[in-house]
Design a protein around this motif. Sequence first.
Motif, mmCIF file in Angstrom:
data_model
loop_
_atom_site.group_PDB
_atom_site.id
_atom_site.type_symbol
_atom_site.label_atom_id
_atom_site.label_comp_id
_atom_site.label_asym_id
_atom_site.label_seq_id
_atom_site.Cartn_x
_atom_site.Cartn_y
_atom_site.Cartn_z
ATOM 1 N N LEU A 1 -3.784 13.657 3.444
ATOM 2 C CA LEU A 1 -3.186 13.714 4.778
ATOM 3 C C LEU A 1 -2.685 15.257 5.286
ATOM 4 C CD1 LEU A 1 -2.249 12.232 7.625
ATOM 5 C CD2 LEU A 1 -0.221 11.740 6.160
ATOM 6 N N THR A 2 -2.299 15.889 3.970
ATOM 7 C CA THR A 2 -1.841 17.353 4.214
ATOM 8 C C THR A 2 -3.105 18.192 4.629
ATOM 9 O OG1 THR A 2 -0.084 17.170 2.803
ATOM 10 C CG2 THR A 2 -0.857 19.226 3.080
ATOM 11 N N HIS B 1 -9.215 6.819 1.687
ATOM 12 C CA HIS B 1 -7.649 7.118 1.548
ATOM 13 C C HIS B 1 -6.931 7.207 2.781
ATOM 14 C CE1 HIS B 1 -7.636 8.354 -2.745
ATOM 15 N NE2 HIS B 1 -8.482 9.090 -2.686
ATOM 16 N N LEU B 2 -7.854 7.581 3.998
ATOM 17 C CA LEU B 2 -7.151 7.600 5.285
ATOM 18 C C LEU B 2 -6.935 6.295 5.695
ATOM 19 C CD1 LEU B 2 -9.172 10.629 7.118
ATOM 20 C CD2 LEU B 2 -6.719 10.573 6.197
ATOM 21 N N THR B 3 -7.780 5.368 5.493
ATOM 22 C CA THR B 3 -7.536 3.913 5.847
ATOM 23 C C THR B 3 -6.278 3.330 5.321
ATOM 24 O OG1 THR B 3 -9.850 3.510 6.103
ATOM 25 C CG2 THR B 3 -8.451 1.507 5.792
ATOM 26 N N ASN B 4 -6.068 3.678 3.841
ATOM 27 C CA ASN B 4 -4.635 3.378 3.411
ATOM 28 C C ASN B 4 -3.510 3.868 3.798
ATOM 29 O OD1 ASN B 4 -6.257 1.670 1.551
ATOM 30 N ND2 ASN B 4 -6.365 3.630 -0.259
ATOM 31 N N VAL B 5 -3.711 5.456 4.316
ATOM 32 C CA VAL B 5 -2.745 5.969 4.814
ATOM 33 C C VAL B 5 -2.034 5.420 6.137
ATOM 34 C CG1 VAL B 5 -2.023 8.120 6.087
ATOM 35 C CG2 VAL B 5 -3.121 8.295 3.741
ATOM 36 N N TYR B 6 -3.322 4.835 7.031
ATOM 37 C CA TYR B 6 -2.956 4.168 8.313
ATOM 38 C C TYR B 6 -2.261 2.861 7.963
ATOM 39 C CZ TYR B 6 -6.440 7.572 10.519
ATOM 40 O OH TYR B 6 -7.364 8.499 10.727
ATOM 41 N N VAL B 7 -2.639 2.055 7.231
ATOM 42 C CA VAL B 7 -2.008 0.910 6.737
ATOM 43 C C VAL B 7 -0.491 0.967 6.418
ATOM 44 C CG1 VAL B 7 -1.920 -0.972 5.210
ATOM 45 C CG2 VAL B 7 -4.189 -0.212 6.272
ATOM 46 N N LYS B 8 -0.450 2.018 5.452
ATOM 47 C CA LYS B 8 1.017 2.301 4.983
ATOM 48 C C LYS B 8 2.060 2.840 5.781
ATOM 49 C CE LYS B 8 -0.457 2.788 -0.004
ATOM 50 N NZ LYS B 8 -0.674 3.616 -1.282
ATOM 51 N N LEU B 9 1.446 3.645 6.785
ATOM 52 C CA LEU B 9 2.276 4.117 7.738
ATOM 53 C C LEU B 9 2.207 3.486 8.994
ATOM 54 C CD1 LEU B 9 1.529 8.247 7.261
ATOM 55 C CD2 LEU B 9 3.195 6.636 6.136
ATOM 56 N N ASP B 10 1.520 2.494 9.024
ATOM 57 C CA ASP B 10 1.695 1.668 10.484
ATOM 58 C C ASP B 10 1.117 2.353 11.581
ATOM 59 O OD1 ASP B 10 1.760 -0.856 11.737
ATOM 60 O OD2 ASP B 10 3.818 -0.482 12.266
ATOM 61 N N THR C 1 -2.873 4.057 13.495
ATOM 62 C CA THR C 1 -4.097 3.871 13.919
ATOM 63 C C THR C 1 -4.996 5.198 13.996
ATOM 64 O OG1 THR C 1 -3.839 3.594 16.233
ATOM 65 C CG2 THR C 1 -3.609 1.651 14.808
ATOM 66 N N THR C 2 -4.322 6.278 14.171
ATOM 67 C CA THR C 2 -5.166 7.601 14.332
ATOM 68 C C THR C 2 -4.521 8.723 13.197
ATOM 69 O OG1 THR C 2 -3.673 8.379 15.973
ATOM 70 C CG2 THR C 2 -5.274 7.018 16.815
ATOM 71 N N ARG C 3 -5.682 9.790 13.205
ATOM 72 C CA ARG C 3 -5.089 10.753 12.367
ATOM 73 C C ARG C 3 -3.787 11.591 13.049
ATOM 74 N NH1 ARG C 3 -10.317 12.128 9.617
ATOM 75 N NH2 ARG C 3 -9.781 14.172 9.270
ATOM 76 N N MET C 4 -3.865 11.697 14.348
ATOM 77 C CA MET C 4 -2.391 12.506 14.713
ATOM 78 C C MET C 4 -1.450 11.741 14.621
ATOM 79 S SD MET C 4 -1.601 15.014 16.460
ATOM 80 C CE MET C 4 -3.130 15.722 17.188
ATOM 81 N N PHE D 1 0.373 23.474 11.385
ATOM 82 C CA PHE D 1 -0.229 22.450 11.898
ATOM 83 C C PHE D 1 -1.350 22.802 12.766
ATOM 84 C CE2 PHE D 1 -0.845 19.547 15.477
ATOM 85 C CZ PHE D 1 -1.308 18.586 14.853
ATOM 86 N N ARG D 2 -2.643 22.398 12.720
ATOM 87 C CA ARG D 2 -3.797 22.474 13.357
ATOM 88 C C ARG D 2 -4.108 20.921 14.106
ATOM 89 N NH1 ARG D 2 -7.442 26.972 10.483
ATOM 90 N NH2 ARG D 2 -5.628 28.618 10.363
ATOM 91 N N HIS D 3 -4.940 20.901 15.137
ATOM 92 C CA HIS D 3 -5.118 19.712 15.530
ATOM 93 C C HIS D 3 -6.351 18.993 14.598
ATOM 94 C CE1 HIS D 3 -7.016 16.466 18.448
ATOM 95 N NE2 HIS D 3 -5.919 16.697 19.019
ATOM 96 N N PRO D 4 -6.398 17.938 14.283
ATOM 97 C CA PRO D 4 -6.999 17.443 13.274
ATOM 98 C C PRO D 4 -8.539 17.066 13.938
ATOM 99 C CG PRO D 4 -5.777 15.634 13.896
ATOM 100 C CD PRO D 4 -4.963 17.013 14.752
ATOM 101 N N LYS D 5 -9.411 17.431 13.010
ATOM 102 C CA LYS D 5 -10.929 17.103 13.369
ATOM 103 C C LYS D 5 -11.332 15.663 12.788
ATOM 104 C CE LYS D 5 -12.010 22.030 12.529
ATOM 105 N NZ LYS D 5 -12.806 23.034 11.637
ATOM 106 N N HIS D 6 -12.140 14.956 13.591
ATOM 107 C CA HIS D 6 -12.360 13.490 13.596
ATOM 108 C C HIS D 6 -13.798 13.376 12.804
ATOM 109 C CE1 HIS D 6 -9.013 12.218 15.939
ATOM 110 N NE2 HIS D 6 -9.211 13.403 16.508
#
Length: 237
Positions: free
Chosen positions: A174-175, A200-209, A211-214, A231-236
Amino acid sequence: MALASPLGCRFGEHCVSTGDRRIRVLIADDHTLFREGIAEILAREKDLEVAGEADSGRGLLAIARKIHPDAIIVDVEMPGPGAEATVREIVSELPDTRVIILTMHDDPGLVEKMLAAGARAYVIKGATREALLAAVRGARHDDQHVVVSVSRETVIRLREPPESPLSPRELEVLTAVSAGLSNAQIAARLFITEGTVKRHLTNVYVKLDVTTRMNAINKAIEMGLIKPRGFRHPKHY
């Protein structure tokens, strides 16, 4: 809405200081009685000058651009673009102006967010008159010191590392996302596959409740899990 300053100036007019060494202060709060009370406190001090008042974030920005105050006292709950966005805009356009947050919220998360946005002081409304004056007078000093006047409990919580619901690897991913890296770049940096990054990102979404990177980045910053600087705008991809 245009409001008259205690010096008789209208918003949009430049109020000239009667003394070169006075610190010129703009007060922004949507509660008239509170705003006028702060103005009275400052007006009693020979080295301070109330340059004007604002009752919204947009009004504050418009006035600040015209009068270039030494310090701005900002409430976090005014109408407008929001305190964090307002502070960032002030710091970007007027780097020599000291932003002082004056709020009723004794919240370590908000303290960190406002200081990260560029505020140079955070004072709760239950603080002493002396604490506020010390924060304002800090505008004389061109350094990176900040003034924080909060409760003892908040100070303790600020010193404690936040408990993270994320694993060390999820936090690492996530960092990297917050730094603007794509999945492929993250995979290369961490020597893992893109599929593992996505997992890992899917797990992050679930744990932080979220649905998007931002949203994940914003939630993690709010929780104090990652720092907003750089911070920079995340790439998808």
